[in-house]
Design a protein around this motif. Sequence first.
Motif, short mmCIF file in Angstrom:
data_model
loop_
_atom_site.label_atom_id
_atom_site.label_comp_id
_atom_site.label_asym_id
_atom_site.label_seq_id
_atom_site.Cartn_x
_atom_site.Cartn_y
_atom_site.Cartn_z
N MET A 1 2.30 1.45 1.72
CA MET A 1 1.92 0.93 0.41
C MET A 1 0.49 0.40 0.39
SD MET A 1 5.44 -1.02 -0.73
CE MET A 1 4.75 -1.44 -2.32
N TYR A 2 -0.17 0.44 1.53
CA TYR A 2 -1.51 -0.14 1.64
C TYR A 2 -2.59 0.93 1.73
CZ TYR A 2 0.25 -4.86 2.33
OH TYR A 2 0.84 -6.07 2.15
N ASP A 3 -3.65 0.74 0.95
CA ASP A 3 -4.88 1.49 1.19
C ASP A 3 -5.49 0.92 2.47
OD1 ASP A 3 -5.83 1.49 -2.31
OD2 ASP A 3 -4.55 2.87 -1.20
N MET A 4 -5.96 1.81 3.33
CA MET A 4 -6.53 1.39 4.62
C MET A 4 -8.01 1.76 4.68
SD MET A 4 -3.97 -0.04 6.04
CE MET A 4 -4.74 -0.35 7.63
N ALA A 5 -8.76 0.94 5.39
CA ALA A 5 -10.20 1.20 5.47
C ALA A 5 -10.77 0.62 6.75
CB ALA A 5 -10.91 0.58 4.26
N VAL B 1 -1.53 6.51 -1.43
CA VAL B 1 -0.87 7.63 -2.09
C VAL B 1 -1.81 8.83 -2.06
CG1 VAL B 1 0.14 8.48 -4.24
CG2 VAL B 1 0.40 6.08 -3.59
N GLY B 2 -1.36 9.88 -1.51
CA GLY B 2 -2.17 11.10 -1.48
C GLY B 2 -3.06 11.21 -0.26
N GLY B 3 -3.35 10.07 0.37
CA GLY B 3 -4.20 10.12 1.56
C GLY B 3 -5.62 10.57 1.29
N ASP B 4 -6.11 10.28 0.06
CA ASP B 4 -7.50 10.64 -0.24
C ASP B 4 -8.45 9.79 0.59
OD1 ASP B 4 -6.61 10.99 -3.72
OD2 ASP B 4 -6.66 12.51 -2.14
N ARG C 1 -19.64 12.92 10.31
CA ARG C 1 -19.59 12.44 11.71
C ARG C 1 -18.32 11.66 12.00
NH1 ARG C 1 -23.15 8.79 13.45
NH2 ARG C 1 -23.50 7.84 11.41
N PHE C 2 -17.83 10.92 11.01
CA PHE C 2 -16.65 10.08 11.18
C PHE C 2 -15.47 10.66 10.41
CE2 PHE C 2 -18.85 5.69 11.94
CZ PHE C 2 -19.64 6.25 12.92
N THR C 3 -14.28 10.45 10.94
CA THR C 3 -13.07 10.90 10.26
C THR C 3 -12.02 9.79 10.31
OG1 THR C 3 -13.48 13.20 10.92
CG2 THR C 3 -11.26 12.64 10.17
N ILE C 4 -11.52 9.42 9.14
CA ILE C 4 -10.45 8.44 9.06
C ILE C 4 -9.13 9.17 8.84
CG2 ILE C 4 -10.72 8.08 6.56
CD1 ILE C 4 -10.00 5.11 7.07
N SER C 5 -8.08 8.69 9.48
CA SER C 5 -6.77 9.28 9.29
C SER C 5 -5.71 8.20 9.43
CB SER C 5 -6.52 10.40 10.31
OG SER C 5 -6.59 9.92 11.63
N ARG C 6 -4.56 8.44 8.83
CA ARG C 6 -3.48 7.47 8.90
C ARG C 6 -2.18 8.18 9.29
NH1 ARG C 6 -3.02 4.45 3.53
NH2 ARG C 6 -1.13 3.59 4.49
N ASP C 7 -1.32 7.44 9.96
CA ASP C 7 0.00 7.93 10.34
C ASP C 7 1.00 6.91 9.84
OD1 ASP C 7 2.39 8.64 11.58
OD2 ASP C 7 1.40 9.32 13.40
N ASN C 8 1.62 7.19 8.73
CA ASN C 8 2.55 6.22 8.13
C ASN C 8 3.82 6.04 8.97
OD1 ASN C 8 0.80 5.75 6.02
ND2 ASN C 8 1.87 7.11 4.59
N SER D 1 -3.54 -4.07 -0.68
CA SER D 1 -2.57 -3.69 -1.70
C SER D 1 -2.95 -4.42 -2.99
CB SER D 1 -1.15 -4.06 -1.26
OG SER D 1 -0.99 -5.46 -1.26
N VAL D 2 -2.09 -4.34 -3.97
CA VAL D 2 -2.36 -5.02 -5.23
C VAL D 2 -2.47 -6.53 -5.02
CG1 VAL D 2 -1.43 -5.54 -7.53
CG2 VAL D 2 -1.28 -3.21 -6.61
N SER D 3 -1.67 -7.05 -4.09
CA SER D 3 -1.58 -8.50 -3.95
C SER D 3 -2.12 -9.05 -2.64
CB SER D 3 -0.11 -8.92 -4.09
OG SER D 3 0.68 -8.27 -3.12
N ARG D 4 -2.49 -8.17 -1.69
CA ARG D 4 -2.91 -8.68 -0.39
C ARG D 4 -4.13 -7.93 0.12
NH1 ARG D 4 2.34 -9.85 3.32
NH2 ARG D 4 0.92 -11.39 4.18
N ASN D 5 -4.91 -8.65 0.89
CA ASN D 5 -6.09 -8.07 1.54
C ASN D 5 -6.12 -8.62 2.97
OD1 ASN D 5 -8.46 -6.60 1.77
ND2 ASN D 5 -9.74 -8.30 1.10
#
Length: 116
Positions: free
Chosen positions: A31-35, A54-57, A67-74, A100-104
Amino acid sequence: QVQLVQSGGGLVQPGGSLRLSCAASGVTFSMYDMAWYRQAPGKERELVAAVTSVGGDTNYADSVKGRFTISRDNAKNTVTLQMNSLKPEDTAVYYCNARSVSRNIWGRGTQVTVSS
């Protein structure tokens, strides 16, 4: 307990590669956007790369595109940053971020030094 545990980083020569990982616990990771952010000495923290929940954009800072690549494994609650063709100007403390909407939430940071 909510936490982001970072691993990876270190010292690498220009042109080399490093891989940063961030493992999340205590949250519904999907449920979290990651960065990844970074902060160099005397500079403000800046966004390096992000991946949506959502979507993994993905999106990248212009300075790291190609040069850099971000990826996530839920399934494993992890996000990684593969860094190739590293430059001295990539030297910084890198921070994992979950939003998320409510947390950082922030990781503690890991040093990346690019130097010969």
